[in-house]
Design an enzyme around this catalytic site. Structure first.
Site, PDB file in Angstrom:
ATOM      1  N   ASN A  69     -27.825  14.093 -38.003  1.00 35.04           N
ATOM      2  CA  ASN A  69     -28.829  13.779 -39.012  1.00 35.04           C
ATOM      3  C   ASN A  69     -28.216  12.848 -40.047  1.00 35.04           C
ATOM      4  O   ASN A  69     -27.020  12.896 -40.320  1.00 35.04           O
ATOM      5  CB  ASN A  69     -29.381  15.058 -39.670  1.00 35.04           C
ATOM      6  CG  ASN A  69     -28.635  15.435 -40.937  1.00 35.04           C
ATOM      7  OD1 ASN A  69     -28.887  14.869 -42.004  1.00 35.04           O
ATOM      8  ND2 ASN A  69     -27.699  16.372 -40.831  1.00 35.04           N
ATOM      9  N   ILE A  71     -30.232  12.277 -43.181  1.00 33.15           N
ATOM     10  CA  ILE A  71     -31.386  12.347 -44.095  1.00 33.15           C
ATOM     11  C   ILE A  71     -31.073  11.536 -45.359  1.00 33.15           C
ATOM     12  O   ILE A  71     -31.946  10.895 -45.929  1.00 33.15           O
ATOM     13  CB  ILE A  71     -31.693  13.826 -44.467  1.00 33.15           C
ATOM     14  CG1 ILE A  71     -31.864  14.693 -43.209  1.00 33.15           C
ATOM     15  CG2 ILE A  71     -32.915  13.919 -45.380  1.00 33.15           C
ATOM     16  CD1 ILE A  71     -32.995  14.330 -42.298  1.00 33.15           C
ATOM     17  N   ASN A  99     -27.543  23.660 -54.408  1.00 28.79           N
ATOM     18  CA  ASN A  99     -26.572  22.710 -53.870  1.00 28.79           C
ATOM     19  C   ASN A  99     -26.662  21.426 -54.701  1.00 28.79           C
ATOM     20  O   ASN A  99     -27.737  20.853 -54.857  1.00 28.79           O
ATOM     21  CB  ASN A  99     -26.889  22.459 -52.392  1.00 28.79           C
ATOM     22  CG  ASN A  99     -25.911  21.517 -51.729  1.00 28.79           C
ATOM     23  OD1 ASN A  99     -25.793  20.358 -52.114  1.00 28.79           O
ATOM     24  ND2 ASN A  99     -25.210  22.000 -50.726  1.00 28.79           N
ATOM     25  N   CYS A 130     -21.042  15.255 -48.121  1.00 30.05           N
ATOM     26  CA  CYS A 130     -22.101  14.680 -47.294  1.00 30.05           C
ATOM     27  C   CYS A 130     -21.635  13.377 -46.660  1.00 30.05           C
ATOM     28  O   CYS A 130     -21.308  12.419 -47.366  1.00 30.05           O
ATOM     29  CB  CYS A 130     -23.367  14.419 -48.094  1.00 30.05           C
ATOM     30  SG  CYS A 130     -24.666  13.769 -47.016  1.00 30.05           S
ATOM     31  N   ASN A 191     -19.406  21.190 -43.898  1.00 23.68           N
ATOM     32  CA  ASN A 191     -20.535  20.280 -43.820  1.00 23.68           C
ATOM     33  C   ASN A 191     -20.429  19.588 -42.449  1.00 23.68           C
ATOM     34  O   ASN A 191     -19.564  19.912 -41.643  1.00 23.68           O
ATOM     35  CB  ASN A 191     -20.491  19.267 -44.968  1.00 23.68           C
ATOM     36  CG  ASN A 191     -21.886  18.792 -45.355  1.00 23.68           C
ATOM     37  OD1 ASN A 191     -22.725  18.552 -44.479  1.00 23.68           O
ATOM     38  ND2 ASN A 191     -22.144  18.661 -46.637  1.00 23.68           N
ATOM     39  N   GLY A 244     -22.821  25.941 -36.764  1.00 26.51           N
ATOM     40  CA  GLY A 244     -23.178  26.244 -35.378  1.00 26.51           C
ATOM     41  C   GLY A 244     -23.453  27.693 -35.056  1.00 26.51           C
ATOM     42  O   GLY A 244     -23.444  28.060 -33.882  1.00 26.51           O
ATOM     43  N   GLY A 265     -27.683  27.353 -40.290  1.00 29.02           N
ATOM     44  CA  GLY A 265     -28.295  26.053 -40.551  1.00 29.02           C
ATOM     45  C   GLY A 265     -29.184  25.549 -39.432  1.00 29.02           C
ATOM     46  O   GLY A 265     -30.338  25.969 -39.277  1.00 29.02           O
TER      47      GLY A 265
END
Ligand SMILES: Cc1cc2nc3c(=O)[nH]c(=O)nc-3n(C[C@H](O)[C@H](O)[C@H](O)COP(=O)(O)O)c2cc1C
Length: 303
Positions: A69, A71, A99, A130, A191, A244, A265
């Site tokens: 991803n 985003i 967060n 991130c 992350n 995971g 997640g």
């Protein structure tokens, strides 16, 4: 009777199962399908001072045993968060960790300062990791920058400060120590891992941002290794394992590696009922194995 209650620093959590940032909205979106009181906490989508539109689409791509991803930290910004999201967060029957993300040390500090007096917020997960925005992992990949960030944020709040670390580093123990020595009360990891996929017909990247963050079961062994190394580096600091998880055994791996709680997640997209099942499954496992609570197995990997 075993107890599922666990502590994350000063916070009392009902269970060791939290919902991971970016995969669970602001909690209320999942209320029709997940019994939120069985969660240890909801971790909100990353929040920045100014609203962010995020990256152009396509922003997600399914991969074997996971997803990419990018985003790009799309969110409503601090003012709208305070006006529109906080009232709903206050009604959640679980703890709330906000967060936090920023372009600069000052932005992180501003968010924590303005939310410090907000009762609905139980603590902060400081996202220094991130991979999908420019300079997104600067504070997670340089120990001196990480120390500077926590040194500036710590004085702004008495609430729990949890540093969310990146696996995209050479020595995760060094970054973990820098965060803890400069004010982080807890660590969360991991992350996403920086990844890339290409459509061989069009020869274009599958993600408009070119690269994206890999999550899901594919990353779990990396995450378990990172949790183990961070827990070894900071033996007195609570660690929240992420990466995971799709069943109880996956969560148990993290507890044995040194995590006192875990975040769930990517699997929320495929199996949102998992968060309903995990508490009962853990209770049965603790009973069957003669344990009173998970603190008896945290860090007990047999090495
Ligand atoms: C679609 C998506 C959006 C995410 N957004 C955020 C975010 O805003 N902030 C953050 O710290 N992590 C974010 N993450 C990372 C997750 O919180 C988690 O650390 C990571 O996905 C690994 O856990 P998992 O394999 O269980 O998903 C996001 C993950 C996904 C899949």
């Amino acid at each position: 009777m075993p107890s599922l209650a666990t502590k994350l620093g000063t916070l009392d959590l009902a269970t060791p199962f939290l919902a991971a940032s970016g995969t669970f909205g602001y909690g209320s979106e999942y209320a029709p399908i997940v019994d939120l009181k069985n969660l240890g906490a909801v971790v909100t989508k990353s929040l920045s001072v100014q609203p962010r539109e995020g990256n152009p689409t396509p922003r997600i791509w399914e991969t074997p045993a996971g997803m990419l991803n990018a985003i790009g930290l799309e969110n409503c910004g601090l003012d709208v968060f305070l006006a529109k999201k906080v009232p709903d967060l206050a009604k959640l029957p679980t703890k709330v960790l906000v967060n936090v993300v920023g372009h600069s040390v000052q932005e992180y500090a501003e968010i924590c300062k303005r939310l410090d007096g907000v009762e609905a917020v139980d603590g902060f997960e400081i996202n220094i990791s991130c991979p999908n925005v420019k300079h997104g992992t600067r504070f997670a990949s340089d120990a001196a920058d990480c120390a500077r960030l926590f040194g500036a944020v710590r004085p702004t709040t008495k609430k729990l400060l949890m540093a969310k670390l990146s696996p995209n580093v050479t020595d995760i123990g060094e970054i973990a120590r820098a965060a803890v020595e400069h004010g982080a009360d807890a660590l969360s990891l991991i992350n996403t891992l920086l990844g890339m996929a290409i459509d061989v017909k069009t020869r274009k990247p599958r993600i408009a941002n070119v690269t994206g963050g890999l999550s899901g079961p594919a990353v779990r062994p990396v995450a378990v290794r990172c949790v183990y190394q961070a827990a070894q580096a900071c033996p007195k600091t609570p660690v929240c394992g992420i990466g995971g998880i799709r069943c109880l055994d996956d969560a148990l791996e993290f507890f044995l590696a040194g995590a006192c709680c875990v975040q769930v997640g990517t699997i929320n997209y495929a199996d949102p009922d998992l968060l309903n099942r995990l508490p009962g499954q853990l209770d049965a496992w603790l009973k069957a194995n003669g344990h009173e609570n998970i603190s008896e197995i945290v860090g007990k990997v047999a090495i």
